[in-house]
Design an enzyme around this catalytic site. Structure first.
Site, short mmCIF file in Angstrom:
data_model
loop_
_atom_site.label_atom_id
_atom_site.label_comp_id
_atom_site.label_asym_id
_atom_site.label_seq_id
_atom_site.Cartn_x
_atom_site.Cartn_y
_atom_site.Cartn_z
CG LEU A 1 -35.01 -9.74 25.25
CD1 LEU A 1 -33.53 -9.43 25.10
CD2 LEU A 1 -35.18 -10.83 26.34
CD GLU B 1 -34.62 -6.71 18.11
OE1 GLU B 1 -34.37 -7.26 17.01
OE2 GLU B 1 -33.80 -6.01 18.74
N PRO B 2 -39.62 -8.00 16.37
CG PRO B 2 -40.33 -6.41 14.81
CD PRO B 2 -39.41 -6.59 15.97
CB SER C 1 -38.45 -18.33 21.73
OG SER C 1 -39.78 -18.41 22.19
CG PHE D 1 -45.61 -8.44 21.27
CD1 PHE D 1 -46.54 -7.86 20.42
CD2 PHE D 1 -45.09 -9.70 20.93
CE1 PHE D 1 -46.95 -8.51 19.26
CE2 PHE D 1 -45.51 -10.36 19.77
CZ PHE D 1 -46.43 -9.76 18.93
CB ILE D 2 -42.30 -2.98 24.75
CG1 ILE D 2 -41.33 -3.51 23.67
CG2 ILE D 2 -41.56 -2.52 26.00
CD1 ILE D 2 -40.58 -4.79 24.02
NE ARG E 1 -37.72 -16.79 31.87
CZ ARG E 1 -36.73 -17.10 31.06
NH1 ARG E 1 -35.74 -17.85 31.49
NH2 ARG E 1 -36.73 -16.66 29.81
N GLY F 1 -72.47 -22.87 32.09
CA GLY F 1 -72.87 -21.84 31.11
C GLY F 1 -72.51 -20.45 31.61
CD GLU G 1 -41.19 -11.48 33.25
OE1 GLU G 1 -40.35 -12.05 33.95
OE2 GLU G 1 -41.77 -10.43 33.59
N1 COS Z 1 -27.83 -16.06 33.97
C1 COS Z 1 -26.60 -15.64 33.58
N2 COS Z 1 -26.08 -15.86 32.35
C2 COS Z 1 -26.83 -16.57 31.49
C3 COS Z 1 -28.10 -17.06 31.83
C4 COS Z 1 -28.59 -16.79 33.12
N3 COS Z 1 -29.80 -17.23 33.50
N4 COS Z 1 -28.61 -17.73 30.78
C5 COS Z 1 -27.69 -17.67 29.80
N5 COS Z 1 -26.60 -16.97 30.24
C6 COS Z 1 -25.36 -16.70 29.50
C7 COS Z 1 -24.72 -18.00 29.08
O1 COS Z 1 -23.92 -18.53 30.10
C8 COS Z 1 -23.94 -17.58 27.86
O2 COS Z 1 -22.74 -16.97 28.27
P1 COS Z 1 -21.30 -17.48 27.68
O3 COS Z 1 -21.40 -17.23 26.20
O4 COS Z 1 -20.33 -16.58 28.38
O5 COS Z 1 -21.21 -18.89 28.04
C9 COS Z 1 -24.80 -16.50 27.23
O6 COS Z 1 -25.65 -16.01 28.29
C10 COS Z 1 -25.66 -17.03 26.12
O7 COS Z 1 -26.47 -18.07 26.64
P2 COS Z 1 -27.05 -19.28 25.76
O8 COS Z 1 -25.96 -19.79 24.86
O9 COS Z 1 -27.73 -20.21 26.66
O10 COS Z 1 -28.09 -18.46 24.85
P3 COS Z 1 -29.13 -18.97 23.77
O11 COS Z 1 -29.11 -18.05 22.64
O12 COS Z 1 -28.93 -20.42 23.49
O13 COS Z 1 -30.59 -18.71 24.46
C11 COS Z 1 -32.50 -18.90 25.87
C12 COS Z 1 -30.97 -19.02 25.67
C13 COS Z 1 -33.32 -19.67 24.86
C14 COS Z 1 -32.71 -19.48 27.25
C15 COS Z 1 -32.89 -17.40 25.84
O14 COS Z 1 -32.80 -16.87 24.55
C16 COS Z 1 -34.29 -17.11 26.39
O15 COS Z 1 -34.49 -17.08 27.61
N6 COS Z 1 -35.26 -16.89 25.49
C17 COS Z 1 -36.58 -16.45 25.90
C18 COS Z 1 -36.59 -14.97 26.00
C19 COS Z 1 -37.77 -14.52 26.78
O16 COS Z 1 -38.04 -14.96 27.88
N7 COS Z 1 -38.47 -13.59 26.21
C20 COS Z 1 -39.64 -13.07 26.84
C21 COS Z 1 -39.73 -11.63 26.56
S1 COS Z 1 -38.97 -10.67 27.72
S2 COS Z 1 -40.52 -10.23 28.85
#
Ligand code: COS
Length: 384
Positions: free
Chosen positions: A124, A126-127, A131, A155-156, A244, A341, A364
């Site tokens: 998921l 990318e550079p 978040s 960082f995969i 999570r 220590g 995550e």
């Molecule tokens: N389950 C199902 N659908 C979800 C969801 C969930 N937990 N969370 C969001 N969605 C859906 C939303 O409902 C929305 O759908 P609609 O457009 O149909 O309404 C869509 O996904 C987009 O969601 P949202 O608008 O909330 O997205 P954002 O871009 O605002 O981002 C966060 C949300 C910040 C929560 C997300 O980008 C995130 O979790 N970032 C962190 C990523 C992460 O954990 N990275 C770690 C590396 S992976 S190991």
């Protein structure tokens, strides 16, 4: 939900024994060599650890969420590296296929992920998209019976060992939002897929991460998860809802281990003519840690039961991840403090845990992302 307490107890006992007798004694050598010995990985396969959470019909043990978090807490009591080795197959490297894959995709990949023959990995980040996952730039453009992938993932976890990658990419390159993202499974060895050099990290030696690079990588259309475009971001978010909770459980197990080590040290170490455990300031650190671990366990088991009951647990999962990983960081800090220590010296092992567990608060989804998720869910339920 616990399907059979007796069967679960047997599984937890065997994991606990394996952790104590085989993994704990190997922690130092793994950290020094940055490698889990092949023999230990085979033992992990034989124990079924790679398929704990995969459905029984595909060769896994089919643990429920409640059973999974209890198993993850046991696995957490040793170096997080070992959990990481089996973590992606049970979680982010397979869940996309489990929840949204077609029957053919499940049939093709899940049995080999469950046996550990194939290592799964989740692409998921990318550079420029960490978040803000929905801003990812990797593209997947349809060309006849294939999608052509271009982009870099960063960082995969387990990528150097992976045989299968779940990759989020933009199938509508003009579309900016989450709705333009689709999820694919890409096999290692596909032309146009290459790996960067292994990252050098603060801790978790033996668990490897690297870049995954796609250059005109042609992926058959059958590998689009669920054979449905535009739902890949939702797949990723659902994967993380579950992941999570699992990380929260691992962090709780790690905190229990560090507290046990700190208690043993406090019982044995003598200063001012008595064991340091007799001093109230040491007792306060032990007691705070014990109470926070207990709170974390209760929260995680409650969230897991809710998920098993079919509830959406986005907020609960983020609460658990935030609380448990921050708690784990506090316990790590107190454990080093109790060792004094010696806590700073690598031969005592506690400084290694201190570095290893730091990642829990980041991957995550950082603590700050969990806060955002929780607050948004609160707003949404108020509006409803
Ligand atoms: N389950 C199902 N659908 C979800 C969801 C969930 N937990 N969370 C969001 N969605 C859906 C939303 O409902 C929305 O759908 P609609 O457009 O149909 O309404 C869509 O996904 C987009 O969601 P949202 O608008 O909330 O997205 P954002 O871009 O605002 O981002 C966060 C949300 C910040 C929560 C997300 O980008 C995130 O979790 N970032 C962190 C990523 C992460 O954990 N990275 C770690 C590396 S992976 S190991």
């Amino acid at each position: 939900m616990i399907r059979s307490q007796e069967t679960l107890n047997m599984l937890l006992d065997s994991i606990s024994r394996f952790v104590r007798e085989r993994l704990v004694p190997s922690e130092e050598i793994v950290a020094e060599t940055d490698q889990i010995p092949a023999g230990l990985l085979e033992e992990m396969k034989d124990l079924g650890l790679f398929g704990l959470c995969l459905p029984e019909e595909y060769g896994g043990l089919g643990l429920t969420m409640e059973e999974e978090v209890l198993a993850a807490m046991e696995l957490g009591k040793t170096s997080p590296t070992f959990r990481s080795a089996i973590g992606s197959n049970n979680g982010i490297g397979s869940t996309g296929i489990v929840i949204d894959g077609t029957p053919a995709q499940k049939e093709k990949y899940l049995p080999r992920l469950a046996s550990g023959e194939l290592i799964g990995s989740f692409c998921l980040t990318e550079p420029e998209a960490g978040s803000d996952a929905a801003s990812l730039r990797t593209t997947a453009v349809r060309d006849g019976g294939h999608y052509v992938l271009n982009g870099t993932k960063r960082f995969i976890t387990n990528a150097p060992e992976a045989g299968l990658f779940t990759v989020m990419a933009r199938t509508d390159p003009a579309g900016k939002g989450a709705g333009a993202i689709s999820a694919f499974v890409v096999e290692a060895g596909t032309a146009g897929l290459s790996l960067g050099r292994i990252d050098r990290k603060m801790g978790q030696k033996g668990a490897h991460t690297c870049d995954v690079i796609f250059e005109n990588c042609r992926v058959p259309v059958e590998n689009l998860i669920g054979e449905k475009e535009g739902v890949g971001f939702k797949t990723a978010m659902k994967v993380l809802d579950k992941g999570r909770l699992h990380i929260a459980a691992v962090a709780t197990g790690a905190a229990e281990r560090m507290l046990a080590d700190a208690l043993r040290y406090a019982m044995e170490r003598r200063q001012f003519g008595k064991a340091i455990v007799e001093f109230e300031l040491i007792q306060a650190m032990l007691a705070d840690s014990k109470a926070e671990i207990y709170a974390s366990r209760c929260m995680i088991v409650d969230a897991a039961r809710r998920r098993d009951a079919g509830e959406k647990v986005t907020a609960e999962s983020s609460c658990a991840k935030m609380f448990a990983t921050e708690m784990c960081g506090r316990v790590a800090d107190r454990a080093v403090q109790i060792f004094g220590g010696a806590g700073y010296m690598s031969e005592y092992g506690i400084e290694r845990f201190y570095r290893d567990v730091r990642l829990f608060r980041i991957y995550e989804g950082t603590t700050q992302i969990q806060q955002i998720v929780i607050a948004r869910e609160m707003q949404r339920s108020f509006e409803r």
